[in-house]
Design an enzyme around this catalytic site. Structure first.
Site, PDB file in Angstrom:
ATOM      1  CG  ASN A   1      -0.309  -0.011   2.529  1.00  0.00           C
ATOM      2  OD1 ASN A   1       0.768   0.576   2.709  1.00  0.00           O
ATOM      3  ND2 ASN A   1      -0.934  -0.652   3.504  1.00  0.00           N
ATOM      4  CB  ALA A   2       0.162   4.831  -0.370  1.00  0.00           C
TER       5      ALA A   2
ATOM      6  CD  GLU B   1       2.020  -2.480   3.435  1.00  0.00           C
ATOM      7  OE1 GLU B   1       1.414  -3.068   4.356  1.00  0.00           O
ATOM      8  OE2 GLU B   1       1.849  -2.751   2.224  1.00  0.00           O
TER       9      GLU B   1
ATOM     10  CG  ASP C   1      -5.907 -10.200   3.691  1.00  0.00           C
ATOM     11  OD1 ASP C   1      -4.703 -10.001   3.430  1.00  0.00           O
ATOM     12  OD2 ASP C   1      -6.341 -10.348   4.845  1.00  0.00           O
TER      13      ASP C   1
END
Length: 489
Positions: A205-206, A208, A275
């Site tokens: 994600n952004a 991370e 997920d």
């Protein structure tokens, strides 16, 4: 996503094999109501009402792939504890999921317990270890992955940093992907993604991505810079970054970075949304869908998932309904079937919202109707209006009625801010809808006595209340029709 493309993809999904590998968790949700603060400490007291247990992390990816029609091989590690036994039982209950779980008696099964009230998490308690698997357990895990990944069109590797995704596990996943001709997609919480090597795709994600590259990731330009840096740092063939309401951005080696905006959506619970995105993306790739369709499919699925409580799965029917709703005007999206009403009401109730219900013909909408519905909405958080079908109106009011057909009446009602859902019904009374919705508040006009309100006994039995709304004198459909007849003489 275009409806025809969605239906084509859903038609290709059944029978597609996906291997889900990595950290397996049990997610426990404890729901209740908070009405006071503890006298022992300044903390809320949760009056527990219900509890749910479901597979999380890699297990939730597997559940979502299976719910969308894929065939799943689930590979993970559990402990020799009660939570491990629970995980095994949950896997056994999932249709379409074949469990390949390795037991390590020396480690606990990861358990995340969330305490929730009014749709808000009050506390999360984690039971876990971060120690890497090793020795015989790691060897068994590697052998298991080789067997489970045979014939897989996609291998989805979930690395939550709980010790299952070791160098040996990554290596065997790469080998298995090459042997099967499938795509290897990694979803990782790691500080660096270098250790995954030349996988087909990494899906951070952004936040991370920003953490791993030490670069900001707020704007499109910042995302592009971070993705370019990521391709310099890592061997991955592609990097797909999820950006919540800002959509998805994709960097493929040798190609320009692309951005895929997402439609606005109501977010109830983001638990497990990543997920769901991974599952839908992986299944679409296993079905040989173009990357653009795979991303649109993943966005649609995650948009449905965040509107549900807990680590939820989504079904093909829900995706089709979401795709249809996305192309509707706001009023059209409020007109629902009884089946959809049940799911919407369940979603509202999971948020702790009070649900109200009223019904009528609402043939020629007038000032009295607007005031009545506004007062009804004041007694609840969400208002469902049961609307008599044309045949039902005719049976009640006689020939010549309704003046306006069902579609017209439904759309005009749905255009009111006080109305959250309009549900047509064919029967003479709305008792079946009332039984299905189980409203907290049942509303009818004050020209009725409470004992005359259809469904009042049902609502009282399950602890609800009956309210009688004031009637605006001088306004009715019958009077409006009479005035029109006079005007045409």
């Amino acid at each position: 996503m275009d409806l025809s493309a969605l239906q084509h993809l859903l038609g290709m999904a059944p029978g597609r094999r996906v291997a889900c590998v990595g950290d397996l968790m049990v997610d426990r949700f404890v729901y209740g109501e908070v009405s006071r603060v503890s006298p022992e400490a300044p903390v809320p007291v949760l009056a527990r009402s219900r509890e749910l247990m479901m597979l999380g992390a890699c297990g939730n990816v597997a559940r979502n792939v299976a719910a969308l029609g894929g065939e799943v091989s689930l590979v993970g590690v559990v402990g020799g504890d009660a939570e491990g036994a629970m995980a095994l039982r949950l896997v056994g209950e999932e249709a379409g999921v074949e469990g390949y779980l390795v037991t390590d008696p020396a480690r606990p099964t990861t358990l995340k317990t969330r305490f929730v009230s009014g749709g808000q998490q009050l506390l999360r308690v984690d039971l876990e270890t971060h120690e890497p698997v090793s020795g015989e357990v790691e060897q068994r895990l590697v052998r298991t992955i080789r067997d489970a990944a045979k014939g897989a069109g996609a291998i989805l590797l979930s690395d939550y940093g709980k010790g299952v995704v070791t160098e040996a596990v990554i290596a065997v996943c790469r080998e298995a992907a090459l042997e099967s001709g499938g795509r290897l997609v990694v979803d990782s919480k790691a500080r660096s993604f270098a250790r995954y090597g030349a996988v087909d795709m990494i899906k951070p994600n952004a936040a991370e991505l920003g953490h791993a590259t030490d670069l900001p990731t707020e704007t499109d330009a910042q995302i592009e810079a971070a993705l370019a840096r990521a391709l310099e740092l890592w061997e991955a063939k592609a990097i797909l970054v999820t950006r919540a309401s800002k959509g998805i951005s994709l960097a493929v080696r040798g190609q320009a970075i692309r951005h895929f905006p997402t439609a606005p959506r109501e977010v109830f619970d983001a638990s497990g949304a990543g997920d769901t995105t991974l599952a839908a993306l992986g299944l679409a790739l296993a079905a040989n869908a173009p990357i653009e369709d795979a991303i649109a499919f993943a966005q649609l699925a995650s948009g449905v998932a965040v509107g549900k409580a807990g680590t939820a799965t989504v079904s093909p029917d829900e995706l089709i309904e979401a795709a249809l709703s996305a192309h509707m005007a706001p009023a059209e999206a409020k007109v629902a079937t009884a089946q959809r009403m049940e799911s919407e009401v369940a979603r509202w109730r999971a948020k702790g919202l009070k649900v109200g219900f009223t019904n009528g013909c609402f043939d020629i909408l007038h000032k009295g109707h607007v005031a009545y519905l506004s007062q009804s909405r004041g007694w609840c958080d969400r208002l469902v209006v049961g609307l008599n079908s044309d045949a039902s109106v005719r049976a009640l009011k006689g020939e010549g009625r309704p003046v306006n057909d069902l579609e017209s009446r439904a759309l005009v009602l749905a255009g009111l801010g006080s109305v959250d859902l309009v549900v047509p019904f064919e029967e003479d009374t709305p008792v079946k809808l009332i039984q299905a919705a189980r409203p907290d508040v049942l509303v009818k006009g004050a020209d009725y006595a409470e004992s005359e309100v259809v469904g009042h006994e049902l609502v009282k039995d399950w602890g609800g209340e009956v309210k009688l709304a004031a009637i605006v004198e001088g306004y009715s459909t019958t009077a409006a029709i009479a005035r029109m007849k006079v005007g045409h003489r």
